[in-house]
Each structure stands twice: as structure tokens, then as C-alpha cells.
Design a protein around this motif. Sequence first.
Motif, PDB file in Angstrom:
ATOM      1  N   ARG A  35      -6.297  -6.187  -0.044  1.00  0.00           N
ATOM      2  CA  ARG A  35      -4.969  -5.759  -0.489  1.00  0.00           C
ATOM      3  C   ARG A  35      -4.820  -5.779  -2.009  1.00  0.00           C
ATOM      4  NH1 ARG A  35      -0.067  -7.522   3.497  1.00  0.00           N
ATOM      5  NH2 ARG A  35      -0.925  -6.622   5.405  1.00  0.00           N
ATOM      6  N   VAL A  36      -5.675  -6.538  -2.674  1.00  0.00           N
ATOM      7  CA  VAL A  36      -5.569  -6.680  -4.129  1.00  0.00           C
ATOM      8  C   VAL A  36      -6.333  -5.549  -4.805  1.00  0.00           C
ATOM      9  CG1 VAL A  36      -6.018  -8.172  -6.110  1.00  0.00           C
ATOM     10  CG2 VAL A  36      -5.353  -9.190  -3.921  1.00  0.00           C
TER      11      VAL A  36
ATOM     12  N   ALA B 128      -0.529  -5.269 -19.098  1.00  0.00           N
ATOM     13  CA  ALA B 128      -1.689  -5.180 -18.196  1.00  0.00           C
ATOM     14  C   ALA B 128      -1.251  -4.996 -16.750  1.00  0.00           C
ATOM     15  CB  ALA B 128      -2.550  -6.433 -18.346  1.00  0.00           C
ATOM     16  N   VAL B 129      -0.202  -5.681 -16.355  1.00  0.00           N
ATOM     17  CA  VAL B 129       0.345  -5.509 -15.002  1.00  0.00           C
ATOM     18  C   VAL B 129       0.771  -4.064 -14.786  1.00  0.00           C
ATOM     19  CG1 VAL B 129       2.270  -6.090 -13.472  1.00  0.00           C
ATOM     20  CG2 VAL B 129       1.057  -7.913 -14.672  1.00  0.00           C
ATOM     21  N   VAL B 130       1.477  -3.505 -15.749  1.00  0.00           N
ATOM     22  CA  VAL B 130       1.960  -2.115 -15.639  1.00  0.00           C
ATOM     23  C   VAL B 130       0.782  -1.159 -15.452  1.00  0.00           C
ATOM     24  CG1 VAL B 130       3.103  -0.248 -16.888  1.00  0.00           C
ATOM     25  CG2 VAL B 130       4.084  -2.551 -16.933  1.00  0.00           C
ATOM     26  N   ARG B 131      -0.274  -1.349 -16.231  1.00  0.00           N
ATOM     27  CA  ARG B 131      -1.433  -0.461 -16.127  1.00  0.00           C
ATOM     28  C   ARG B 131      -2.117  -0.570 -14.770  1.00  0.00           C
ATOM     29  NH1 ARG B 131      -5.656  -1.564 -19.227  1.00  0.00           N
ATOM     30  NH2 ARG B 131      -4.877  -3.401 -20.330  1.00  0.00           N
ATOM     31  N   LEU B 132      -2.329  -1.798 -14.303  1.00  0.00           N
ATOM     32  CA  LEU B 132      -3.025  -1.971 -13.020  1.00  0.00           C
ATOM     33  C   LEU B 132      -2.152  -1.543 -11.837  1.00  0.00           C
ATOM     34  CD1 LEU B 132      -4.934  -5.358 -13.462  1.00  0.00           C
ATOM     35  CD2 LEU B 132      -5.770  -3.022 -13.816  1.00  0.00           C
ATOM     36  N   ALA B 133      -0.863  -1.846 -11.920  1.00  0.00           N
ATOM     37  CA  ALA B 133       0.039  -1.486 -10.818  1.00  0.00           C
ATOM     38  C   ALA B 133       0.231   0.013 -10.726  1.00  0.00           C
ATOM     39  CB  ALA B 133       1.396  -2.176 -10.986  1.00  0.00           C
ATOM     40  N   GLY B 134      -0.039   0.728 -11.808  1.00  0.00           N
ATOM     41  CA  GLY B 134       0.069   2.178 -11.771  1.00  0.00           C
ATOM     42  C   GLY B 134      -0.898   2.827 -10.823  1.00  0.00           C
ATOM     43  N   GLY B 135      -1.959   2.102 -10.452  1.00  0.00           N
ATOM     44  CA  GLY B 135      -2.932   2.629  -9.490  1.00  0.00           C
ATOM     45  C   GLY B 135      -2.620   2.300  -8.057  1.00  0.00           C
ATOM     46  N   CYS B 136      -1.510   1.576  -7.834  1.00  0.00           N
ATOM     47  CA  CYS B 136      -1.164   1.189  -6.453  1.00  0.00           C
ATOM     48  C   CYS B 136      -0.660   2.399  -5.657  1.00  0.00           C
ATOM     49  CB  CYS B 136      -0.097   0.093  -6.473  1.00  0.00           C
ATOM     50  SG  CYS B 136      -0.656  -1.488  -7.089  1.00  0.00           S
TER      51      CYS B 136
ATOM     52  N   ALA C  49      -0.901 -16.008   1.981  1.00  0.00           N
ATOM     53  CA  ALA C  49       0.359 -15.582   1.370  1.00  0.00           C
ATOM     54  C   ALA C  49       0.338 -14.086   1.053  1.00  0.00           C
ATOM     55  CB  ALA C  49       0.616 -16.387   0.101  1.00  0.00           C
ATOM     56  N   ILE C  50      -0.784 -13.593   0.553  1.00  0.00           N
ATOM     57  CA  ILE C  50      -0.897 -12.166   0.246  1.00  0.00           C
ATOM     58  C   ILE C  50      -0.747 -11.321   1.505  1.00  0.00           C
ATOM     59  CG2 ILE C  50      -2.545 -10.389  -0.520  1.00  0.00           C
ATOM     60  CD1 ILE C  50      -3.566 -12.469  -2.565  1.00  0.00           C
ATOM     61  N   ASP C  51      -1.249 -11.820   2.615  1.00  0.00           N
ATOM     62  CA  ASP C  51      -1.163 -11.083   3.877  1.00  0.00           C
ATOM     63  C   ASP C  51       0.181 -11.237   4.580  1.00  0.00           C
ATOM     64  OD1 ASP C  51      -3.701 -10.028   3.696  1.00  0.00           O
ATOM     65  OD2 ASP C  51      -4.643 -11.594   4.902  1.00  0.00           O
ATOM     66  N   ALA C  52       0.974 -12.226   4.170  1.00  0.00           N
ATOM     67  CA  ALA C  52       2.170 -12.588   4.936  1.00  0.00           C
ATOM     68  C   ALA C  52       3.315 -11.595   4.782  1.00  0.00           C
ATOM     69  CB  ALA C  52       2.639 -13.980   4.518  1.00  0.00           C
ATOM     70  N   VAL C  53       3.375 -10.907   3.653  1.00  0.00           N
ATOM     71  CA  VAL C  53       4.468  -9.980   3.385  1.00  0.00           C
ATOM     72  C   VAL C  53       3.876  -8.582   3.179  1.00  0.00           C
ATOM     73  CG1 VAL C  53       6.378  -9.419   1.836  1.00  0.00           C
ATOM     74  CG2 VAL C  53       5.814 -11.816   2.314  1.00  0.00           C
TER      75      VAL C  53
ATOM     76  N   PRO D  58      -0.536  -2.289  -1.475  1.00  0.00           N
ATOM     77  CA  PRO D  58      -1.492  -2.762  -2.478  1.00  0.00           C
ATOM     78  C   PRO D  58      -0.784  -3.624  -3.528  1.00  0.00           C
ATOM     79  CG  PRO D  58      -1.683  -0.383  -2.137  1.00  0.00           C
ATOM     80  CD  PRO D  58      -0.426  -0.817  -1.462  1.00  0.00           C
ATOM     81  N   VAL D  59      -1.460  -4.672  -3.994  1.00  0.00           N
ATOM     82  CA  VAL D  59      -0.840  -5.596  -4.942  1.00  0.00           C
ATOM     83  C   VAL D  59      -1.753  -5.853  -6.136  1.00  0.00           C
ATOM     84  CG1 VAL D  59       0.465  -6.744  -3.115  1.00  0.00           C
ATOM     85  CG2 VAL D  59      -1.729  -7.708  -3.853  1.00  0.00           C
ATOM     86  N   VAL D  60      -1.130  -6.207  -7.240  1.00  0.00           N
ATOM     87  CA  VAL D  60      -1.812  -6.765  -8.403  1.00  0.00           C
ATOM     88  C   VAL D  60      -1.543  -8.259  -8.405  1.00  0.00           C
ATOM     89  CG1 VAL D  60      -1.852  -6.862 -10.932  1.00  0.00           C
ATOM     90  CG2 VAL D  60      -1.649  -4.658  -9.761  1.00  0.00           C
ATOM     91  N   THR D  61      -2.579  -9.067  -8.585  1.00  0.00           N
ATOM     92  CA  THR D  61      -2.368 -10.501  -8.728  1.00  0.00           C
ATOM     93  C   THR D  61      -2.233 -10.850 -10.204  1.00  0.00           C
ATOM     94  OG1 THR D  61      -4.772 -10.838  -8.599  1.00  0.00           O
ATOM     95  CG2 THR D  61      -3.490 -11.217  -6.589  1.00  0.00           C
ATOM     96  N   LEU D  62      -1.284 -11.714 -10.508  1.00  0.00           N
ATOM     97  CA  LEU D  62      -1.022 -12.185 -11.865  1.00  0.00           C
ATOM     98  C   LEU D  62      -1.039 -13.703 -11.817  1.00  0.00           C
ATOM     99  CD1 LEU D  62       0.027 -11.790 -14.843  1.00  0.00           C
ATOM    100  CD2 LEU D  62       2.337 -11.875 -13.856  1.00  0.00           C
ATOM    101  N   GLY D  63      -2.037 -14.313 -12.466  1.00  0.00           N
ATOM    102  CA  GLY D  63      -2.169 -15.758 -12.365  1.00  0.00           C
ATOM    103  C   GLY D  63      -2.454 -16.417 -13.698  1.00  0.00           C
TER     104      GLY D  63
END
Length: 218
Positions: A112-113, A210-218, A82-86, A90-95
Motif C-alpha cells: 500500500r505504501v 516531499a510529501v506533496v511530490r510523492l503523494a502526487g503519484g498516488c 495500522a496501514i491495512d486497517a483503514v 495508496p499511501v505515503v509514509t511520513l516518519g
Amino acid sequence: MQRIAYGDHSSQFGELYEPDGVAQGAVVVIHGGFWHQRYGLELGRPLAEVLVADGYRVWNIEYRRVDGGGGWPETGEDVLAAIDAVDLGPVVTLGHSAGGHLAVWAAKRSPRVVGAVAQAAVLDFTRHITPRALELCGEEQFADASPAALVPIGKPVVCVHGDRDEDVPVEQSIGFCAVEPQAELVVVEGGGHMDMITPGTESWERCRAAVVRLAGGC
């Protein structure tokens, strides 16, 4: 929101949310439910709606689960597919819960993560949660499936956990952060298990930050 299939199985699809304007980054939302068929990506929709309004591309994924064609390694393989499909870059995973397990596992396995936010996550199959983990896989598979067995993950991981979690003990996150050099522990006082995926709660706001902080490095 656009529904996109990434395989032929009825559970191999996701829902892609596109923000207005230029995206701030990309987030893959992975729902929990102890890997069981009765829980689906509808659990991730409220989070996706908040994050897309914040300006992120959001890919809320479904995957094969126990009693629905899943188990190990199929469940993990679906998350990577799924991560590779779209093409999100770079992505952040949130689970959340079992989805937190998959978010951290994918951070180890997918280039990609760039980082993972683990919400009340199942991180060590050998402690507290073993009977449920054995519904996903055999003990001989723990070395591949359990994030605690895979450290160092090699990416930043933020573990957000409530100290009153009734389903996944906070010790899961405490123990993982004690051995993972790039992990950050955020314990929410008074936080319960489902607060992590309930917008408006302190637990969710800590995950969102936390998402905002990690996604800032994308």
C-alpha cells in the motif's frame, strides 16, 4: 478527527483526519521517540493538522513500543496492521527519527505504501545508533529491522536531515542514500532534530514538499 482502534492493545489505534472536499492523497504519520513508550502520537498531531489543511487524508498512528508491549517484531507488525486497517488507497509514509525507520521499513514491506519521507531517520542500526537500536531488537534481527539491510526498498524514499541534528547523525541519511538507488537526500543547513516536526521551520517545509511530490503519484 476520528480515533480508530486497529487491535485490542491500548497502543493499537490511530487518529484519522479527513480534509474538506476531494482528498489530494493519503499520508500515514509515524511518530518517533526511539521506539519508547514515553513518546506517543501527540508528536504527529501538528503535522497531521498541516497536511489535512493541505487536502490530504492523514492517518496518525500509535503502535506498541519498548516497555509497552512492543519491541521487534511487534512494533513493525503494528505499523503494517495500522496501514491495512483503514481503506486509504495508496499511501505515503511520513516518519520522524525512529518513526522514519518505520516509515522506510513499511515502504519495503507494505504494497500500500508508494513512497516514504524519512525525517532525521534511523536507517542503519549498525552505525552511530546501535545502543539505541539494541533496545528495540537483538543484533540478530538487524537484517529484518534495519532499512539499510533491506535495500533496494523498491519505492522512492526522500531523506530529509539537518546537518546539526543532535540526536540522529546526518550520516545516517547520507549513508543510506549512497546505497539505495531510489533515495533522495535533502540536507537542511542548520537544521536540528526536532525542527523536522515543527511547522514553520525550513526543515518541516522541506518534508512537506516531499510529501506533496510523492503523494502526487498516488
